[in-house]
Design a protein around this motif. Structure first.
Motif, PDB file in Angstrom:
ATOM      1  N   THR A   1       0.312  -5.462   0.256  1.00  0.00           N
ATOM      2  CA  THR A   1       1.608  -4.671  -0.070  1.00  0.00           C
ATOM      3  C   THR A   1       1.139  -3.664  -1.203  1.00  0.00           C
ATOM      4  O   THR A   1      -0.019  -3.315  -1.480  1.00  0.00           O
ATOM      5  CB  THR A   1       2.608  -5.594  -0.721  1.00  0.00           C
ATOM      6  OG1 THR A   1       2.128  -5.865  -2.306  1.00  0.00           O
ATOM      7  CG2 THR A   1       2.782  -7.113  -0.018  1.00  0.00           C
ATOM      8  N   ALA A   2       2.165  -2.835  -1.511  1.00  0.00           N
ATOM      9  CA  ALA A   2       1.727  -1.661  -2.277  1.00  0.00           C
ATOM     10  C   ALA A   2       1.202  -2.253  -3.742  1.00  0.00           C
ATOM     11  O   ALA A   2       0.368  -1.647  -4.549  1.00  0.00           O
ATOM     12  CB  ALA A   2       2.740  -0.767  -2.601  1.00  0.00           C
ATOM     13  N   ILE A   3       1.675  -3.488  -4.055  1.00  0.00           N
ATOM     14  CA  ILE A   3       1.549  -4.085  -5.377  1.00  0.00           C
ATOM     15  C   ILE A   3      -0.152  -4.740  -5.227  1.00  0.00           C
ATOM     16  O   ILE A   3      -1.051  -4.638  -6.277  1.00  0.00           O
ATOM     17  CB  ILE A   3       2.182  -5.286  -5.796  1.00  0.00           C
ATOM     18  CG1 ILE A   3       3.512  -4.527  -6.169  1.00  0.00           C
ATOM     19  CG2 ILE A   3       1.509  -6.215  -6.901  1.00  0.00           C
ATOM     20  CD1 ILE A   3       3.582  -3.872  -7.503  1.00  0.00           C
ATOM     21  N   THR A   4      -0.473  -5.317  -4.006  1.00  0.00           N
ATOM     22  CA  THR A   4      -1.901  -5.903  -3.885  1.00  0.00           C
ATOM     23  C   THR A   4      -2.779  -4.785  -4.000  1.00  0.00           C
ATOM     24  O   THR A   4      -3.930  -4.831  -4.630  1.00  0.00           O
ATOM     25  CB  THR A   4      -1.932  -6.567  -2.919  1.00  0.00           C
ATOM     26  OG1 THR A   4      -1.812  -5.769  -1.494  1.00  0.00           O
ATOM     27  CG2 THR A   4      -1.255  -7.705  -2.779  1.00  0.00           C
ATOM     28  N   GLU A   5      -2.389  -3.343  -3.463  1.00  0.00           N
ATOM     29  CA  GLU A   5      -3.485  -2.225  -3.435  1.00  0.00           C
ATOM     30  C   GLU A   5      -3.400  -1.802  -4.815  1.00  0.00           C
ATOM     31  O   GLU A   5      -4.540  -1.335  -5.047  1.00  0.00           O
ATOM     32  CB  GLU A   5      -2.941  -1.383  -2.259  1.00  0.00           C
ATOM     33  CG  GLU A   5      -2.794  -1.746  -1.036  1.00  0.00           C
ATOM     34  CD  GLU A   5      -4.124  -2.103  -0.180  1.00  0.00           C
ATOM     35  OE1 GLU A   5      -4.874  -1.213  -0.125  1.00  0.00           O
ATOM     36  OE2 GLU A   5      -4.441  -3.274  -0.251  1.00  0.00           O
ATOM     37  N   LEU A   6      -2.283  -1.595  -5.543  1.00  0.00           N
ATOM     38  CA  LEU A   6      -2.448  -1.116  -6.659  1.00  0.00           C
ATOM     39  C   LEU A   6      -3.234  -1.769  -7.825  1.00  0.00           C
ATOM     40  O   LEU A   6      -3.995  -1.145  -8.603  1.00  0.00           O
ATOM     41  CB  LEU A   6      -1.005  -1.000  -7.256  1.00  0.00           C
ATOM     42  CG  LEU A   6      -0.894  -0.366  -8.674  1.00  0.00           C
ATOM     43  CD1 LEU A   6      -1.135   0.933  -8.656  1.00  0.00           C
ATOM     44  CD2 LEU A   6       0.635  -0.598  -9.195  1.00  0.00           C
ATOM     45  N   PHE A   7      -3.322  -3.048  -7.794  1.00  0.00           N
ATOM     46  CA  PHE A   7      -3.770  -3.808  -8.836  1.00  0.00           C
ATOM     47  C   PHE A   7      -5.199  -4.491  -8.039  1.00  0.00           C
ATOM     48  O   PHE A   7      -5.868  -5.090  -8.848  1.00  0.00           O
ATOM     49  CB  PHE A   7      -3.132  -5.002  -9.248  1.00  0.00           C
ATOM     50  CG  PHE A   7      -1.969  -4.414 -10.277  1.00  0.00           C
ATOM     51  CD1 PHE A   7      -2.104  -3.698 -11.406  1.00  0.00           C
ATOM     52  CD2 PHE A   7      -0.554  -4.460  -9.783  1.00  0.00           C
ATOM     53  CE1 PHE A   7      -1.024  -3.391 -11.999  1.00  0.00           C
ATOM     54  CE2 PHE A   7       0.390  -3.878 -10.458  1.00  0.00           C
ATOM     55  CZ  PHE A   7       0.302  -3.195 -11.711  1.00  0.00           C
ATOM     56  N   GLY A   8      -5.440  -4.186  -6.776  1.00  0.00           N
ATOM     57  CA  GLY A   8      -6.615  -4.871  -6.304  1.00  0.00           C
ATOM     58  C   GLY A   8      -6.941  -6.195  -6.488  1.00  0.00           C
ATOM     59  O   GLY A   8      -7.849  -6.701  -6.545  1.00  0.00           O
ATOM     60  N   ILE A   9      -5.636  -6.815  -6.068  1.00  0.00           N
ATOM     61  CA  ILE A   9      -5.611  -8.396  -5.804  1.00  0.00           C
ATOM     62  C   ILE A   9      -5.266  -8.713  -4.418  1.00  0.00           C
ATOM     63  O   ILE A   9      -4.987  -8.182  -3.662  1.00  0.00           O
ATOM     64  CB  ILE A   9      -4.632  -9.059  -6.960  1.00  0.00           C
ATOM     65  CG1 ILE A   9      -2.941  -8.382  -6.553  1.00  0.00           C
ATOM     66  CG2 ILE A   9      -4.799  -8.474  -8.278  1.00  0.00           C
ATOM     67  CD1 ILE A   9      -2.047  -8.790  -7.383  1.00  0.00           C
ATOM     68  N   GLN A  10      -5.524 -10.003  -4.242  1.00  0.00           N
ATOM     69  CA  GLN A  10      -5.334 -10.634  -3.020  1.00  0.00           C
ATOM     70  C   GLN A  10      -4.106 -11.019  -2.327  1.00  0.00           C
ATOM     71  O   GLN A  10      -3.504 -10.730  -1.248  1.00  0.00           O
ATOM     72  CB  GLN A  10      -6.168 -11.762  -2.726  1.00  0.00           C
ATOM     73  CG  GLN A  10      -6.294 -12.481  -1.239  1.00  0.00           C
ATOM     74  CD  GLN A  10      -7.107 -13.967  -1.248  1.00  0.00           C
ATOM     75  OE1 GLN A  10      -7.700 -14.300  -2.306  1.00  0.00           O
ATOM     76  NE2 GLN A  10      -7.164 -14.262  -0.045  1.00  0.00           N
ATOM     77  N   HIS A  11      -3.310 -11.644  -3.327  1.00  0.00           N
ATOM     78  CA  HIS A  11      -1.773 -11.770  -3.063  1.00  0.00           C
ATOM     79  C   HIS A  11      -0.914 -11.079  -3.871  1.00  0.00           C
ATOM     80  O   HIS A  11      -1.183 -10.953  -5.139  1.00  0.00           O
ATOM     81  CB  HIS A  11      -1.746 -13.545  -3.214  1.00  0.00           C
ATOM     82  CG  HIS A  11      -2.720 -14.280  -2.542  1.00  0.00           C
ATOM     83  ND1 HIS A  11      -2.828 -14.155  -1.231  1.00  0.00           N
ATOM     84  CD2 HIS A  11      -3.539 -15.383  -3.032  1.00  0.00           C
ATOM     85  CE1 HIS A  11      -3.656 -15.269  -0.722  1.00  0.00           C
ATOM     86  NE2 HIS A  11      -4.164 -15.613  -1.758  1.00  0.00           N
ATOM     87  N   PRO A  12       0.531 -10.725  -3.573  1.00  0.00           N
ATOM     88  CA  PRO A  12       1.239 -10.110  -4.100  1.00  0.00           C
ATOM     89  C   PRO A  12       2.205 -11.028  -5.391  1.00  0.00           C
ATOM     90  O   PRO A  12       3.327 -11.225  -5.152  1.00  0.00           O
ATOM     91  CB  PRO A  12       2.334  -9.462  -3.327  1.00  0.00           C
ATOM     92  CG  PRO A  12       2.380 -10.548  -2.335  1.00  0.00           C
ATOM     93  CD  PRO A  12       0.812 -11.106  -2.248  1.00  0.00           C
ATOM     94  N   ILE A  13       1.416 -11.672  -6.139  1.00  0.00           N
ATOM     95  CA  ILE A  13       1.979 -12.580  -7.030  1.00  0.00           C
ATOM     96  C   ILE A  13       1.359 -12.317  -8.518  1.00  0.00           C
ATOM     97  O   ILE A  13      -0.010 -12.419  -8.522  1.00  0.00           O
ATOM     98  CB  ILE A  13       1.630 -14.232  -6.748  1.00  0.00           C
ATOM     99  CG1 ILE A  13       2.237 -14.618  -5.333  1.00  0.00           C
ATOM    100  CG2 ILE A  13       2.074 -15.007  -7.783  1.00  0.00           C
ATOM    101  CD1 ILE A  13       1.876 -15.866  -4.855  1.00  0.00           C
ATOM    102  N   ILE A  14       2.202 -11.983  -9.394  1.00  0.00           N
ATOM    103  CA  ILE A  14       1.929 -11.823 -10.763  1.00  0.00           C
ATOM    104  C   ILE A  14       2.389 -12.759 -11.567  1.00  0.00           C
ATOM    105  O   ILE A  14       3.484 -13.338 -11.617  1.00  0.00           O
ATOM    106  CB  ILE A  14       2.350 -10.427 -11.149  1.00  0.00           C
ATOM    107  CG1 ILE A  14       1.786  -9.234 -10.393  1.00  0.00           C
ATOM    108  CG2 ILE A  14       2.117 -10.078 -12.754  1.00  0.00           C
ATOM    109  CD1 ILE A  14       2.519  -7.807 -10.697  1.00  0.00           C
ATOM    110  N   GLN A  15       1.573 -13.302 -12.691  1.00  0.00           N
ATOM    111  CA  GLN A  15       1.857 -14.389 -13.755  1.00  0.00           C
ATOM    112  C   GLN A  15       2.581 -13.263 -15.033  1.00  0.00           C
ATOM    113  O   GLN A  15       1.488 -12.714 -15.528  1.00  0.00           O
ATOM    114  CB  GLN A  15       0.714 -14.994 -14.155  1.00  0.00           C
ATOM    115  CG  GLN A  15       0.760 -15.771 -15.396  1.00  0.00           C
ATOM    116  CD  GLN A  15      -0.190 -15.323 -16.530  1.00  0.00           C
ATOM    117  OE1 GLN A  15      -1.167 -15.199 -16.188  1.00  0.00           O
ATOM    118  NE2 GLN A  15       0.607 -15.151 -17.609  1.00  0.00           N
TER     119      GLN A  15
END
Length: 336
Positions: free
Chosen positions: A3-17
Motif C-alpha cells: 500500500t502507499a504506507i508500506t511503500e512510504l515507510f519501507g515495511i512489509q505489512h500496513p500495520i503501525i504500532q
C-alpha cells in the motif's frame, strides 16, 4: 501486501504500532518491526533526549528493520526540549516520526531536513488537511473509538475514514477500533492505506507492561471505557477503574467549574504505577473501545501474521465469494 504506507515507510505489512506512554519501549517496537510492521518508540516516556538516544540505540540492537519515534507536542508553559529530541532522532538514524498533540508545524523544517517521514495523528478531516498542508507525509486518522484523546467532534471511523479519503491527497491509516484482520480490511475498503493499533499491542507477550494490565484488557468489554476531562476540552478515553470512578465523581461535583488541579491525583503520574507496578485502580490511563475484541495474548509476530493471513482469507474468500455467489454469507469471525 503493498500500500502507499508500506511503500512510504519501507515495511512489509500496513500495520503501525502507535506511540503509547510507558508501553512504546524497544522490546515492543523491535518485535513489531521484526514482524513486518512499523514499531514506534514513545519519545516523551524517555525523560531526556539523552535517554531517547539510548532507547533508539537499544532498539537498533534488536532489529535491522525500520522503526519510528512518537513525539507528542504538549500544551505546556515548560515544553520539553523538542529540538534536542529531534536531534536524538536524527542522529539515531530514525527515518519515521509519529507526531501527535499540537501541530508539528514549527518543527517540520528540522524533521524534513533530516529526511524524516512524518505521520501526524488527527481526529478530524480539517486537522488532517492542515497536516497535509504543512508537509506531513501521511496522517493517522483517529476515530471516536480510539483510546487516548479522540478530540471533541465524536465522529466514529465508519464516517471519518471515508471523509478523509474524500479530502486527502496524502495516504492515511485508520486508528481507533483496530484489532484484527476485519479491522484492516474494513479500513482499506474505506480508503485507508493501513491501520494503527495501540491498545491491541499492549496485550502481547513482548509488551513491557505488568501482567495485570494485559489480563485487564482480556477481561474487559467494549462497555468498560469512559470519557473523562470533557469539561476541560481535553477529552480522554480511559479504562474504567476505582481511580477513574473517583475522577468522574469530582467532575460531576465540579461541573463546568472543573479545573485540572481538581483531578490531579487521578491523572498525574498514573502510567508508571499502572504499566510498571500493575496498580490497576491508580487512575486514568488511555484505553480504546477495541478491548471488546481482545481475547488472547499472542506474540507480536503471531498477531501480525494472523491478521495478514486472515485479511487475505477475507478478501480472497468471503468478499470474492459474495460477488460470485459461491460463499455462505454468514459473518466472518476473528480472534483478536
Amino acid at each position: 501486501m503493498k500500500t502507499a504506507i508500506t511503500e512510504l515507510f519501507g515495511i512489509q505489512h500496513p500495520i503501525i504500532q502507535g506511540g503509547m506512554h510507558y508501553v512504546g519501549f524497544a522490546e515492543l517496537v523491535a518485535a513489531v518491526s521484526n514482524a513486518g510492521g512499523l514499531g514506534i518508540i514513545t519519545g516523551l516516556t524517555q525523560k531526556t533526549p539523552e535517554l531517547l538516544a539510548k532507547e533508539i540505540a537499544r532498539c537498533r540492537d534488536m532489529t535491522d528493520k525500520p522503526f519510528g519515534v512518537n513525539l507528542t507536542f504538549l500544551p505546556s508553559f515548560t515544553a520539553p526540549p523538542y529540538p534536542e529530541y529531534i536531534t536524538a532522532i536524527r542522529e539515531g538514524g530514525v527515518k519515521a516520526v509519529e507526531t501527535a498533540g499540537r501541530s508539528p508545524e514549527q518543527y517540520m523544517p528540522a524533521l524534513k531536513a533530516a529526511g524524516i517521514k512524518v505521520i501526524h495523528k488527527c481526529t478530524s478531516v480539517r486537522h488532517s488537511l492542515k497536516a497535509e498542508k504543512i508537509g506531513c507525509d501521511a496522517v493517522s486518522v483517529d476515530g471516536f473509538e480510539c483510546g487516548g484523546h479522540p478530540g471533541e467532534d465524536d465522529i466514529p471511523n465508519m464516517i471519518l475514514l471515508p471523509r478523509a479519503a474524500d479530502e486527502l491527497k496524502i495516504p492515511f491509516v485508520a486508528s481507533g477500533g483496530m484489532a484484527d484482520a476485519r479491522s484492516l480490511v474494513a479500513a482499506l475498503s474505506m480508503g485507508a492505506a493501513g491501520m494503527n493499533m495501540g491498545t491491541r499491542f499492549i496485550a502481547t507477550k513482548e509488551a513491557p507492561v505488568h501482567d495485570n494490565v494485559k489480563l485487564a484488557l482480556i477481561k474487559a468489554t467494549e462497555l468498560d471505557t469512559v470519557l473523562v476531562m470533557r469539561a476541560l476540552r481535553n477529552t480522554e478515553r480511559v479504562l474504567r477503574n476505582k481511580g477513574v470512578d473517583k475522577l468522574l465523581e469530582i467532575e460531576r461535583d465540579k461541573g463546568a467549574a472543573l479545573k485540572i488541579e481538581d483531578i490531579h491525583p487521578q491523572v498525574a503520574g498514573v502510567y508508571p504505577r499502572v504499566m510498571i507496578d500493575g496498580q490497576m485502580d491508580a487512575g486514568a490511563w488511555s484505553c480504546g473501545m477495541v478491548i471488546g475484541l481482545i481475547h488472547d495474548i499472542p506474540t507480536v509476530k503471531e498477531l501480525i501474521d494472523r491478521i495478514m493471513r486472515e485479511a487475505e482469507q477475507i478478501v480472497r474468500g468471503r468478499l470474492t465469494g459474495l460477488l460470485d455467489g459461491t460463499l455462505d454469507t454468514k459473518p466472518t469471525r476473528g480472534v483478536a
